[in-house]
Design an enzyme around this catalytic site. Structure first.
Site, mmCIF file in Angstrom:
data_model
loop_
_atom_site.group_PDB
_atom_site.id
_atom_site.type_symbol
_atom_site.label_atom_id
_atom_site.label_comp_id
_atom_site.label_asym_id
_atom_site.label_seq_id
_atom_site.Cartn_x
_atom_site.Cartn_y
_atom_site.Cartn_z
ATOM 1 N N MET A 40 23.013 12.712 18.210
ATOM 2 C CA MET A 40 24.478 12.672 18.059
ATOM 3 C C MET A 40 25.144 12.955 19.392
ATOM 4 O O MET A 40 24.675 13.822 20.141
ATOM 5 C CB MET A 40 24.928 13.734 17.050
ATOM 6 C CG MET A 40 24.252 13.640 15.700
ATOM 7 S SD MET A 40 24.809 14.976 14.628
ATOM 8 C CE MET A 40 23.752 14.711 13.196
ATOM 9 N N MET A 140 23.206 5.365 4.551
ATOM 10 C CA MET A 140 23.648 6.758 4.640
ATOM 11 C C MET A 140 24.212 7.184 3.287
ATOM 12 O O MET A 140 25.085 6.505 2.729
ATOM 13 C CB MET A 140 24.724 6.933 5.720
ATOM 14 C CG MET A 140 24.254 6.753 7.158
ATOM 15 S SD MET A 140 22.861 7.811 7.624
ATOM 16 C CE MET A 140 23.563 9.461 7.386
ATOM 17 N N GLY A 145 26.671 12.968 10.768
ATOM 18 C CA GLY A 145 27.198 13.970 11.699
ATOM 19 C C GLY A 145 26.712 15.389 11.415
ATOM 20 O O GLY A 145 26.653 16.197 12.324
ATOM 21 N N GLY A 147 24.062 18.065 8.821
ATOM 22 C CA GLY A 147 23.077 18.264 7.767
ATOM 23 C C GLY A 147 23.708 19.018 6.609
ATOM 24 O O GLY A 147 24.866 19.474 6.692
ATOM 25 N N GLY A 179 20.717 11.842 3.764
ATOM 26 C CA GLY A 179 21.858 12.732 3.562
ATOM 27 C C GLY A 179 21.920 13.280 2.145
ATOM 28 O O GLY A 179 22.028 12.511 1.187
ATOM 29 N N GLY A 180 21.794 14.596 2.026
ATOM 30 C CA GLY A 180 21.898 15.231 0.711
ATOM 31 C C GLY A 180 20.740 14.922 -0.212
ATOM 32 O O GLY A 180 20.873 15.018 -1.429
ATOM 33 N N GLY A 200 16.458 16.822 5.485
ATOM 34 C CA GLY A 200 16.487 17.882 6.492
ATOM 35 C C GLY A 200 16.460 19.235 5.831
ATOM 36 O O GLY A 200 15.425 19.903 5.779
#
Ligand code: DX5
Ligand code: ZN
Length: 226
Positions: A40, A140, A145, A147, A179-180, A200
């Site tokens: 990023m 996504m 941007g 976690g 993501g999530g 993550g």
């Protein structure tokens, strides 16, 4: 999807950077398919993370493929640098790239796998003309941007559409989500057609440890569909 073919891509964004090699080693031991590296620039997304030196260090610490998710403006400026550092695949966002086809051809010319990434508000239809040129699509499931954000459920119909497009246009192309993703949301994405799951915080942020967290996530991902 059939049971047993779901791949896990732990995202080191949630790892303890003071013990990165150890944590990645645990993920490798526990059956990770690849390591996901989130880059990023504080411009393309409102956060800073890591650059090629991390990839270079990881290259010496694991035999797993390193996939690099470029959340940066002008990714073309950095392709060679990441490849030289040891990236095995580069994931390029559709958003903000006026010459996506050229960027993808450059990655291929460097001999690496290439994926195209779409944000939650970007429709699946933008993939139609580029799908045949890529090895992977990353949908996504949060806005990129950060976690540990909440999974956006309205991305599920899009994952289904992307799966249909892949089956029709580029069978064998990986469909990854990011993501999530946890033991609850993983089966929803698998049911929709995802076959690679980035996680993550569900892996490196779990109090039970990396191996147990991966086992739980894998069990959730491979849960039998109703
Ligand atoms: C978000 C990154 C993700 C992030 C996922 O912008 O692209 O890869 O690390 O983190 P979790 O799994 O915690 O949502
Ligand atoms: Zn990512």
């Amino acid at each position: 999807m059939d049971k047993g073919i779901i791949k896990l891509a732990p995202s080191i964004l949630a790892a303890d950077f003071a013990h990165l090699g150890k944590q990645v080693g645990e993920a490798e031991q526990a059956g990770a398919d690849r390591i996901h590296v989130d880059v990023m620039d504080g411009h393309f997304v409102p956060n800073l993370s890591m650059g090629a030196p991390i990839v270079q260090s990881l290259r010496r610490a694991t035999r797993l493929p390193l996939e690099t998710h470029l959340m940066i403006s002008d990714p073309d400026f950095f392709l060679e640098e990441f490849v030289e550092a040891g990236s095995d695949s580069l994931l390029i966002h559709w958003e903000g790239n006026n010459n996506l086809h050229r960027t993808i051809q450059r990655v291929k010319a460097l001999g690496k796998r290439v994926g195209v990434v779409i944000n939650p508000a970007t429709p699946a239809s933008v993939l139609e003309e580029i799908l045949q040129d890529v090895d992977q699509v990353l949908v996504m499931t949060v806005n990129p941007g950060f976690g540990a954000q909440h999974f956006i459920h309205t991305t599920l119909p899009k994952i289904r559409r992307v799966r249909e497009m892949i089956d029709e246009i580029k069978p064998g192309c990986d469909l990854e989500v990011d993501g999530g993703i946890d033991a609850t949301t993983a089966p929803l994405t698998v049911d929709a057609g995802a076959n690679v799951l980035v996680a993550g915080s569900a892996i490196f942020g779990a109090s039970e440890g990396v191996a147990a967290a991966m086992k739980r996530l894998g069990a959730g991902a491979n849960q039998k569909k109703m």
